[in-house]
Design a protein around this motif. Structure first.
Motif, short mmCIF file in Angstrom:
data_model
loop_
_atom_site.label_atom_id
_atom_site.label_comp_id
_atom_site.label_asym_id
_atom_site.label_seq_id
_atom_site.Cartn_x
_atom_site.Cartn_y
_atom_site.Cartn_z
N SER A 159 41.23 41.12 41.75
CA SER A 159 40.52 40.54 40.42
C SER A 159 41.19 40.93 38.78
O SER A 159 41.34 39.99 38.04
CB SER A 159 38.94 41.31 40.12
OG SER A 159 38.98 42.40 40.47
N LEU A 160 42.43 42.28 39.22
CA LEU A 160 43.01 42.34 38.24
C LEU A 160 44.15 41.77 38.47
O LEU A 160 44.30 41.30 37.31
CB LEU A 160 43.01 44.47 38.23
CG LEU A 160 43.14 44.87 38.25
CD1 LEU A 160 42.92 46.19 39.03
CD2 LEU A 160 41.91 45.36 36.80
N ASP A 196 44.33 38.23 38.82
CA ASP A 196 43.76 37.53 38.55
C ASP A 196 43.67 37.63 36.97
O ASP A 196 43.75 37.05 35.69
CB ASP A 196 42.61 36.93 38.94
CG ASP A 196 41.92 36.11 38.08
OD1 ASP A 196 42.30 34.39 37.98
OD2 ASP A 196 40.77 35.99 36.63
N ARG A 197 43.52 38.93 36.14
CA ARG A 197 43.83 39.02 35.21
C ARG A 197 44.67 39.46 34.00
O ARG A 197 44.90 38.83 33.20
CB ARG A 197 42.84 40.24 34.33
CG ARG A 197 41.32 40.26 35.11
CD ARG A 197 40.60 41.80 34.45
NE ARG A 197 39.30 41.55 34.28
CZ ARG A 197 38.27 42.59 33.93
NH1 ARG A 197 38.61 43.80 33.24
NH2 ARG A 197 37.06 42.60 33.61
N ARG A 241 44.59 42.07 31.42
CA ARG A 241 44.69 41.03 30.91
C ARG A 241 45.78 40.45 29.41
O ARG A 241 45.42 40.52 28.28
CB ARG A 241 43.23 40.76 29.95
CG ARG A 241 42.66 40.62 30.70
CD ARG A 241 40.81 40.20 30.94
NE ARG A 241 40.63 39.31 30.46
CZ ARG A 241 39.64 38.85 29.93
NH1 ARG A 241 38.78 40.47 29.78
NH2 ARG A 241 39.72 37.06 29.15
N ARG A 247 34.24 32.88 36.70
CA ARG A 247 35.43 34.01 36.59
C ARG A 247 34.74 35.83 36.56
O ARG A 247 34.20 35.79 36.08
CB ARG A 247 36.23 33.77 35.31
CG ARG A 247 37.90 34.27 35.72
CD ARG A 247 38.34 34.07 33.89
NE ARG A 247 39.23 34.85 34.32
CZ ARG A 247 40.99 34.78 33.56
NH1 ARG A 247 39.83 34.15 32.47
NH2 ARG A 247 41.45 35.33 33.58
N SER A 282 35.63 37.96 37.84
CA SER A 282 36.67 39.67 37.05
C SER A 282 36.06 39.71 35.26
O SER A 282 37.26 40.42 34.71
CB SER A 282 38.01 39.31 37.00
OG SER A 282 38.40 38.28 36.62
N VAL A 283 35.91 39.11 34.74
CA VAL A 283 35.54 39.21 33.20
C VAL A 283 34.56 40.33 33.19
O VAL A 283 33.33 39.64 33.98
CB VAL A 283 35.83 37.40 32.97
CG1 VAL A 283 37.23 37.88 32.76
CG2 VAL A 283 34.44 37.17 33.24
N CYS A 284 34.31 40.15 31.56
CA CYS A 284 33.11 41.31 31.93
C CYS A 284 32.11 40.71 31.46
O CYS A 284 30.95 41.53 31.17
CB CYS A 284 33.79 42.01 30.20
SG CYS A 284 33.61 41.79 28.55
N ILE A 311 33.17 43.17 39.03
CA ILE A 311 34.56 42.13 38.30
C ILE A 311 35.02 41.79 39.64
O ILE A 311 36.08 41.81 40.24
CB ILE A 311 35.17 42.82 37.74
CG1 ILE A 311 35.84 44.58 38.24
CG2 ILE A 311 34.75 43.13 36.06
CD1 ILE A 311 36.91 44.63 37.35
#
Length: 419
Positions: free
Chosen positions: A67-68, A70-71, A128, A255, A257-259, A317
């Motif tokens: 996930s990180l 991906d960001r 990001r 997605r 990995s996003v907030c 995430i």
């Protein structure tokens, strides 16, 4: 690469000088700068992507999660999207100079409350690289100088991005040092930024809970707190279950990995036996791991991990989802109010009374009715881009766009009045 307090102070002093020159710039001048920045991103995409590849390789070697990574990852499409975001911001109205309120006093004094730039804004963020571009664009359009402090994992990407943006901005007429990278990759450089009282007017953290806590607890300059996204979806007894499944899948899987991705799903008992098997099967096909309560485990066919208090409180995430069955909308509300991070909550229902009850009792920056939590996003809401999602309650709350990058000044005009 470390940094000293003197190095950080030096960039802050330069930013303060740039802010004074930015404040009177016209909208046309600022928009021309933003267009030039967008063009430069596209023209120099190869340099940006080459730097990003190095960051990704280093991140993989360091064991960053999927996930990180991906960001962190950029592509030509994402670079073009970032450029498009700058052009979108250029097309937005200029908040600087807007009159919030105006009136004339009985003594003839004319009072106007007018939007003005904050001055120097520091952005502290993780992973990001697109935040580098969004922050630079929003700060410049609102006539603020910006100090960018990304994470060590994105240092090469951010270095090239800031070089590209700053060079293009200056060439197009922006003051020198309007856009700067804070030197250093260790936590001390962040601390120096947070202690630059008198030079830095505002700091906005954007990242995980530990980063935000460090900024809030350490800063001696004003901070707008952005929060983690423990976002909830409640599927009511009166929900359209096909709609609910589409929304849950989008909010969790599109997605993760996003907030604004969903982290908890609550389902009314009356529809749980019908809804949970179908939605968890779809989630499992997408690779989502279910952390469920006893009722969920008894209904669902596939594997269910026992849900814990840590799960209810967690921003995954990642492809994980906490799932629970509730007896009423009030039980869902109570659960959410206990565990929410104050970001985004959603209700799926056709019952107007249940919707009103849910919306009126939420204490979060955004509440969705029959829509995905993924819409809590400045771009999706028409802001062009955003600086982050504020979960506090002062000045700015929810997605922060251009108006949230300003303060106000009272301009009082008379013709000789004395008190």
């Amino acid at each position: 690469m470390g940094s000293s307090a003197e190095q950080v102070r030096e960039v802050a002093v330069k930013a303060k000088a740039a802010a004074a020159e930015l404040a009177p710039m016209t909208r046309a001048s600022k928009d021309a700068v933003l267009q030039a920045m967008a063009d430069a991103l596209v023209e120099r995409a190869d340099e940006i992507l080459a730097a990003n590849i190095v960051d990704l390789e280093n991140g993989t070697a360091a064991g960053l999660s999927a996930s990180l990574l991906d960001r962190l990852r950029l592509s030509r499409e994402r670079v073009e999207q970032m450029a498009g975001g700058l052009r979108d911001v250029a097309a937005l109205p200029d908040p600087v100079g807007e009159v919030i309120r105006g009136y004339t006093l009985p003594n003839g004094l004319e009072v106007r409350q007018v939007r003005v730039p904050m001055g120097v804004i520091g952005i502290v963020y993780e992973a990001r690289p697109n935040v580098t571009v969004d922050a630079a664009g929003l700060c410049l359009k609102s006539a603020n100088a910006v100090l960018l402090r990304g994470s060590a994992s994105a240092y090469r990407s951010n270095t090239v991005l800031v070089e590209v943006l700053a060079a293009a901005a200056e060439k197009a007429g922006a003051p020198t040092d309007s856009i700067q990278l804070v030197p250093g990759t260790d936590r001390e450089s962040v601390t120096h930024l947070l202690h630059a009282r008198g030079l830095v007017d505002l700091v906005i953290p954007r990242g995980g809970a530990s980063l935000i806590a460090h900024v809030v607890e350490t800063a001696t300059v004003p901070v707008i707190e952005t929060g983690v996204g423990n976002c909830h979806i409640y599927v009511d007894a009166a929900a359209d279950l096909e709609m609910a499944e589409r929304i849950v899948m989008n909010a969790k899987v599109q997605r993760p990995s996003v907030c604004n991705a969903a982290e908890t799903l609550l389902v009314h008992r009356e529809v749980a036996a019908e809804f949970l098997p179908r939605v968890t099967a779809s989630l499992a096909d997408a690779g989502v791991r279910i952390h469920g309560d006893e009722m969920t485990a008894s209904i669902v066919d596939g594997p269910v991990l026992p849900v814990t208090d840590d799960d209810w409180a967690k921003e995954y995430i990642d492809l994980d989802l906490a799932v629970g069955v509730v007896d009423s909308v009030d039980e869902a509300i109570a659960h959410i109010r206990r565990w929410t991070s104050g970001h985004t909550e959603a209700i799926i229902s056709t019952d107007a009374r249940a919707i009103r009850r849910f919306v009126s009792r939420m204490d979060s920056a955004a509440v969705m009715v029959n829509a995905s939590t993924r819409f809590t996003d400045g771009g999706e809401l028409g802001f062009g881009a955003e600086i982050g999602i504020s979960t506090q309650k002062l000045h700015a709350r929810g997605p922060m766009g251009l108006p949230e990058m300003t303060s106000t000044t009272f301009v009082i005009t008379g013709d000789g009045q004395t008190r």
